[in-house]
Scaffold this active site. Structure first.
Site, PDB file in Angstrom:
ATOM      1  N   HIS A  21      -4.313  -2.695  -8.194  1.00  0.00           N
ATOM      2  CA  HIS A  21      -2.870  -2.573  -7.955  1.00  0.00           C
ATOM      3  C   HIS A  21      -2.150  -2.176  -9.248  1.00  0.00           C
ATOM      4  CE1 HIS A  21      -3.540  -5.890  -4.748  1.00  0.00           C
ATOM      5  NE2 HIS A  21      -3.251  -4.777  -4.086  1.00  0.00           N
ATOM      6  N   LYS A  40      -0.051 -12.547   9.065  1.00  0.00           N
ATOM      7  CA  LYS A  40      -1.111 -12.635   8.058  1.00  0.00           C
ATOM      8  C   LYS A  40      -1.214 -14.050   7.506  1.00  0.00           C
ATOM      9  CE  LYS A  40      -1.338  -7.909   6.352  1.00  0.00           C
ATOM     10  NZ  LYS A  40      -1.599  -7.067   5.182  1.00  0.00           N
ATOM     11  N   ARG A  61      -8.561   4.026  -1.569  1.00  0.00           N
ATOM     12  CA  ARG A  61      -9.817   3.767  -2.273  1.00  0.00           C
ATOM     13  C   ARG A  61     -10.935   4.627  -1.692  1.00  0.00           C
ATOM     14  NH1 ARG A  61      -8.980  -2.539  -1.655  1.00  0.00           N
ATOM     15  NH2 ARG A  61      -8.366  -1.593   0.300  1.00  0.00           N
ATOM     16  N   SER A  89      -8.080  -7.435  -2.893  1.00  0.00           N
ATOM     17  CA  SER A  89      -7.679  -8.842  -2.981  1.00  0.00           C
ATOM     18  C   SER A  89      -8.675  -9.703  -2.207  1.00  0.00           C
ATOM     19  CB  SER A  89      -6.270  -9.035  -2.416  1.00  0.00           C
ATOM     20  OG  SER A  89      -5.345  -8.319  -3.195  1.00  0.00           O
TER      21      SER A  89
HETATM   22  O1  PNS Z   1      -1.930  -3.083   1.665  1.00  0.00           O
HETATM   23  P1  PNS Z   1      -1.515  -4.405   2.206  1.00  0.00           P
HETATM   24  O2  PNS Z   1      -1.656  -5.501   1.205  1.00  0.00           O
HETATM   25  O3  PNS Z   1      -2.195  -4.722   3.503  1.00  0.00           O
HETATM   26  O4  PNS Z   1       0.056  -4.245   2.467  1.00  0.00           O
HETATM   27  C1  PNS Z   1       0.528  -4.476   3.610  1.00  0.00           C
HETATM   28  C2  PNS Z   1       2.014  -4.191   3.818  1.00  0.00           C
HETATM   29  C3  PNS Z   1       2.889  -5.168   3.120  1.00  0.00           C
HETATM   30  C4  PNS Z   1       2.357  -2.809   3.408  1.00  0.00           C
HETATM   31  C5  PNS Z   1       2.027  -4.316   5.330  1.00  0.00           C
HETATM   32  O5  PNS Z   1       1.642  -5.584   5.701  1.00  0.00           O
HETATM   33  C6  PNS Z   1       3.367  -3.993   5.895  1.00  0.00           C
HETATM   34  O6  PNS Z   1       3.953  -2.997   5.635  1.00  0.00           O
HETATM   35  N1  PNS Z   1       3.866  -4.818   6.729  1.00  0.00           N
HETATM   36  C7  PNS Z   1       5.112  -4.604   7.400  1.00  0.00           C
HETATM   37  C8  PNS Z   1       4.931  -4.060   8.808  1.00  0.00           C
HETATM   38  C9  PNS Z   1       4.898  -2.578   8.824  1.00  0.00           C
HETATM   39  O7  PNS Z   1       5.783  -1.909   8.354  1.00  0.00           O
HETATM   40  N2  PNS Z   1       3.804  -2.022   9.356  1.00  0.00           N
HETATM   41  C10 PNS Z   1       3.598  -0.601   9.391  1.00  0.00           C
HETATM   42  C11 PNS Z   1       4.208   0.075  10.578  1.00  0.00           C
HETATM   43  S1  PNS Z   1       3.432  -0.358  12.075  1.00  0.00           S
END
Ligand code: PNS
Length: 167
Positions: A22, A46, A95, A133
């Site tokens: 990150h 989550k 990645r 993570s």
């Molecule tokens: O990469 P990560 O850690 O899984 O990040 C996740 C994050 C925070 C980007 C994701 O959980 C998120 O955006 N959640 C909000 C819901 C959302 O916008 N989802 C995408 C459209 S369906």
């Protein structure tokens, strides 16, 4: 410092916890854009190891001299958060091909919801390609060495969360 891209980008994630992968992306986004907002997401679907306050604090503690970067927690949709902070771009790290399906779908949904906000993918640097993570938490769970994957204070927080007497 001149930034090749004007305006504001959001780099969002759970950061549960923040890793060197990150941090590499944050530094690269900060070189590209005038302003970067790091969105720390709180998604009720989550299960997090660290609560939102701790995840935000761990990200903030790593920003050092990055004056054009700030951290903000968010609830709800990523695209709404990007709109709220006035970002024109959402930066995501890629990645491997395993990230691609999820990212492709999320990028398309976000494009459908707000076509004026672009998703920009940055390739993970090779030395961070296998860090996530989840794997870091698994290493911590089994008492493995963390120093190659996360900053010192994050490693300390992981060791506190998964105590292994004698290490
Ligand atoms: O990469 P990560 O850690 O899984 O990040 C996740 C994050 C925070 C980007 C994701 O959980 C998120 O955006 N959640 C909000 C819901 C959302 O916008 N989802 C995408 C459209 S369906």
């Amino acid at each position: 410092m001149q930034h090749p891209l004007k305006g504001c980008a959001v780099y969002a994630g759970s950061f549960d916890p923040i890793t060197f992968g990150h941090l590499n992306l944050i530094n690269r986004a900060a070189r590209l854009f005038n302003n970067v907002v790091i969105g720390v997401g709180e998604n009720p679907k989550k299960n997090y190891l660290f609560d939102l306050e701790k995840r935000v604090a761990m990200v903030e503690a790593q920003l050092g001299g990055l004056e054009n970067v700030r951290v903000q927690p968010f609830h709800g949709l990523l695209i709404s958060f990007a709109e709220e902070v006035g970002a024109q771009v959402i930066v995501r790290g890629l990645r491997a091909s395993t990230d691609f399906d999820y990212e492709f779908q999320m990028g398309l949904v976000n494009m459908d919801l707000r076509s004026e906000i672009e998703t920009l993918f940055l390739l993970s640097s090779p030395e961070h390609i296998f860090i996530s993570s989840s794997t870091v938490k698994e290493i911590a769970y089994f008492g493995g060495e963390l120093s190659r994957y996360v900053p010192e204070d994050v490693a300390a927080a992981l060791k506190e969360a998964f105590p292994h007497p004698g290490t």
